[in-house]
Design an enzyme around this catalytic site. Structure first.
Site, PDB file in Angstrom:
ATOM      1  N   SER A  88       0.784  -1.237   0.000  1.00  0.00           N
ATOM      2  CA  SER A  88       0.000   0.000   0.000  1.00  0.00           C
ATOM      3  C   SER A  88       0.807   1.274   0.000  1.00  0.00           C
ATOM      4  O   SER A  88       0.230   2.360  -0.138  1.00  0.00           O
ATOM      5  CB  SER A  88      -0.958   0.002   1.195  1.00  0.00           C
ATOM      6  OG  SER A  88      -2.051  -0.837   0.947  1.00  0.00           O
ATOM      7  N   GLN A 152     -11.621 -14.611   1.382  1.00  0.00           N
ATOM      8  CA  GLN A 152     -12.625 -15.116   2.298  1.00  0.00           C
ATOM      9  C   GLN A 152     -12.051 -16.072   3.344  1.00  0.00           C
ATOM     10  O   GLN A 152     -12.652 -16.285   4.393  1.00  0.00           O
ATOM     11  CB  GLN A 152     -13.730 -15.832   1.509  1.00  0.00           C
ATOM     12  CG  GLN A 152     -14.506 -14.919   0.574  1.00  0.00           C
ATOM     13  CD  GLN A 152     -15.343 -13.903   1.332  1.00  0.00           C
ATOM     14  OE1 GLN A 152     -15.983 -14.216   2.338  1.00  0.00           O
ATOM     15  NE2 GLN A 152     -15.340 -12.658   0.860  1.00  0.00           N
ATOM     16  N   TYR A 189     -10.502   2.633   5.708  1.00  0.00           N
ATOM     17  CA  TYR A 189      -9.515   2.228   4.709  1.00  0.00           C
ATOM     18  C   TYR A 189     -10.147   1.311   3.671  1.00  0.00           C
ATOM     19  O   TYR A 189     -10.787   0.316   4.010  1.00  0.00           O
ATOM     20  CB  TYR A 189      -8.385   1.496   5.417  1.00  0.00           C
ATOM     21  CG  TYR A 189      -7.128   1.321   4.612  1.00  0.00           C
ATOM     22  CD1 TYR A 189      -6.165   2.316   4.572  1.00  0.00           C
ATOM     23  CD2 TYR A 189      -6.890   0.155   3.895  1.00  0.00           C
ATOM     24  CE1 TYR A 189      -4.994   2.156   3.858  1.00  0.00           C
ATOM     25  CE2 TYR A 189      -5.728  -0.021   3.176  1.00  0.00           C
ATOM     26  CZ  TYR A 189      -4.781   0.980   3.159  1.00  0.00           C
ATOM     27  OH  TYR A 189      -3.624   0.816   2.446  1.00  0.00           O
ATOM     28  N   SER A 190      -9.967   1.629   2.404  1.00  0.00           N
ATOM     29  CA  SER A 190     -10.496   0.804   1.321  1.00  0.00           C
ATOM     30  C   SER A 190      -9.574   0.893   0.113  1.00  0.00           C
ATOM     31  O   SER A 190      -9.358   1.981  -0.440  1.00  0.00           O
ATOM     32  CB  SER A 190     -11.908   1.251   0.923  1.00  0.00           C
ATOM     33  OG  SER A 190     -12.364   0.520  -0.206  1.00  0.00           O
ATOM     34  N   ASN A 191      -9.044  -0.241  -0.302  1.00  0.00           N
ATOM     35  CA  ASN A 191      -8.205  -0.285  -1.498  1.00  0.00           C
ATOM     36  C   ASN A 191      -8.960   0.141  -2.745  1.00  0.00           C
ATOM     37  O   ASN A 191      -8.365   0.616  -3.712  1.00  0.00           O
ATOM     38  CB  ASN A 191      -7.656  -1.701  -1.678  1.00  0.00           C
ATOM     39  CG  ASN A 191      -6.657  -2.066  -0.596  1.00  0.00           C
ATOM     40  OD1 ASN A 191      -5.566  -1.516  -0.530  1.00  0.00           O
ATOM     41  ND2 ASN A 191      -7.028  -2.993   0.269  1.00  0.00           N
ATOM     42  N   GLY A 335       2.748  -0.735   3.989  1.00  0.00           N
ATOM     43  CA  GLY A 335       2.113  -1.627   3.023  1.00  0.00           C
ATOM     44  C   GLY A 335       2.246  -3.085   3.391  1.00  0.00           C
ATOM     45  O   GLY A 335       3.249  -3.508   3.967  1.00  0.00           O
TER      46      GLY A 335
END
Length: 380
Positions: A88, A152, A189-191, A335
């Protein structure tokens, strides 16, 4: 690049470091040179990371460090200042490109995503006409994180490591979920935000985001070990240690050095080295990449609860600030991606540190110890 939920998935499978005794037994013996070296040795000896690399600046002096082994089952030391996947931290590079486009008058931070990417963010309550570019970069859009959909179970860290993901596939995964909150009302937080930022930059420039990062940042700063992997490129190009993940309680480290980083794309695809990454953040905070107005916007932060498990963090536009235990603020990002975790901080008075471990932490305590090592490099 992993979100808080995805990290919890990883951490939940093993609360202690797998194969910690093996990593210790195979770590080369050497006398600690200073406090930073002692902390790196502890990350191997006590937390069980296979290897650690660091690059630290204290004023004019720069020191590179290593601990542990380059590959489990061998006595080869970790190569100094070698290439690692930086996850990240890619977001900060992407944010710099977008903010340079703002300075050029080609992007407006307060214009909507719909304006630049018409029709792309729709369905299940998602609406690009209500999300601004600033909210993407600031992580306040409310959009779901695609990696929470794609990952998942712990085994997915291995099973999906060779899968190629087009950016639209990542976005489409996120848009199967309803937004978590109204844009601008919270931080999370969201990619997905940075996949959209990359797509936006490509639409505006008509060029690939990897090319824009290379020409606008990597080449001007002469970052020799930093590059954007090509489509389908799974091997690291230069000298590098091996990277590992664990998939279950008591399970050994699994080698995932060769993997497809497309699952990160503009949110997490880059490869770099500790010294290159340190140089990038030093140049950024030093005003060498952005004009004053855009750097000020980048460094204007909001509280970021949960950005890290512990500590006082705020988030700007692809850049986070952290209150150091010895006083003052430091800036960086960090990251995580299969095989590697990097943490980094830079101050405005000439101190900087990057620490990279060659495995994803399997518990919150391990992560906190990595963060504490970076803090200590600046404070000790």
């Amino acid at each position: 690049m992993f979100s808080k939920a995805a990290f919890a998935l990883v951490a939940g499978v093993a609360l202690v470091a797998p194969s910690a005794s093996a990593a210790l037994a195979e770590s080369p013996r050497h006398a600690p040179r200073d406090a930073v070296q002692q902390r790196l040795d502890q990350l191997v000896r006590e937390d069980g990371f296979p290897g650690v690399l660091a690059s630290v600046r204290d004023g004019k002096r720069v020191t590179d460090y290593t601990a542990g082994v380059s590959k489990l089952g061998t006595q080869r030391p970790v190569p100094e200042d070698a290439q690692v996947r930086i996850g990240s931290n890619t977001k900060t590079f992407t944010a710099v490109v977008v903010l340079q486009l703002v300075a050029e008058g080609r992007v407006d931070l307060d214009q909507t995503v719909e304006h630049y990417l018409p029709g792309l963010v729709r369905g299940n309550g998602n609406d690009g006409s209500k999300i601004t570019v600033r909210q993407l970069l600031q992580q306040t859009s409310g959009l779901s994180d695609y990696d929470d959909v794609l990952f998942q179970k712990p085994q997915d860290l291995v099973d999906l490591s060779h899968s190629y993901f087009e950016p639209r596939r990542l976005l489409d995964a996120a848009l199967t979920q309803a937004p978590h909150f109204a844009p601008g009302t919270k931080w999370e937080y969201s990619n997905t935000n940075y996949v959209l930022a990359g797509l936006l930059a490509e639409r505006v420039t008509s060029r690939p985001i990897g090319e824009e990062i290379t020409e606008r940042i990597i080449q001007p700063l002469r970052l020799r070990d930093t590059y954007w992997p090509g489509v389908g490129e799974q091997r690291l190009r230069g000298t590098h240690p091996h990277g590992y993940v664990a998939v279950g309680p008591g399970e050994p480290w699994v080698d995932v050095t060769d993997m497809d980083p497309s699952l990160g794309w503009a949110a997490g695809q880059l490869v770099s080295s500790p010294s290159d990454l340190r140089t990038f953040f030093e140049a950024l905070i030093g005003g060498k990449l952005l004009k004053p107005a855009q750097l000020k916007a980048m460094m204007t932060t909001v509280p970021a609860p949960g950005f890290e498990p512990a500590g006082d963090w705020s988030y700007g536009l692809g850049l986070a600030s952290h209150a150091l235990p010895c006083g003052g603020l430091a800036w960086g990002h960090g990251g995580d991606i299969q095989g590697f975790e990097t943490r980094n901080l830079v101050t405005t008075d000439g101190r900087s540190a990057v620490v990279a471990v060659t495995a994803l932490p399997t518990g919150e305590e391990m992560l906190n110890h990595v963060n504490a090592t970076v803090e200590a490099a600046l404070c000790d």
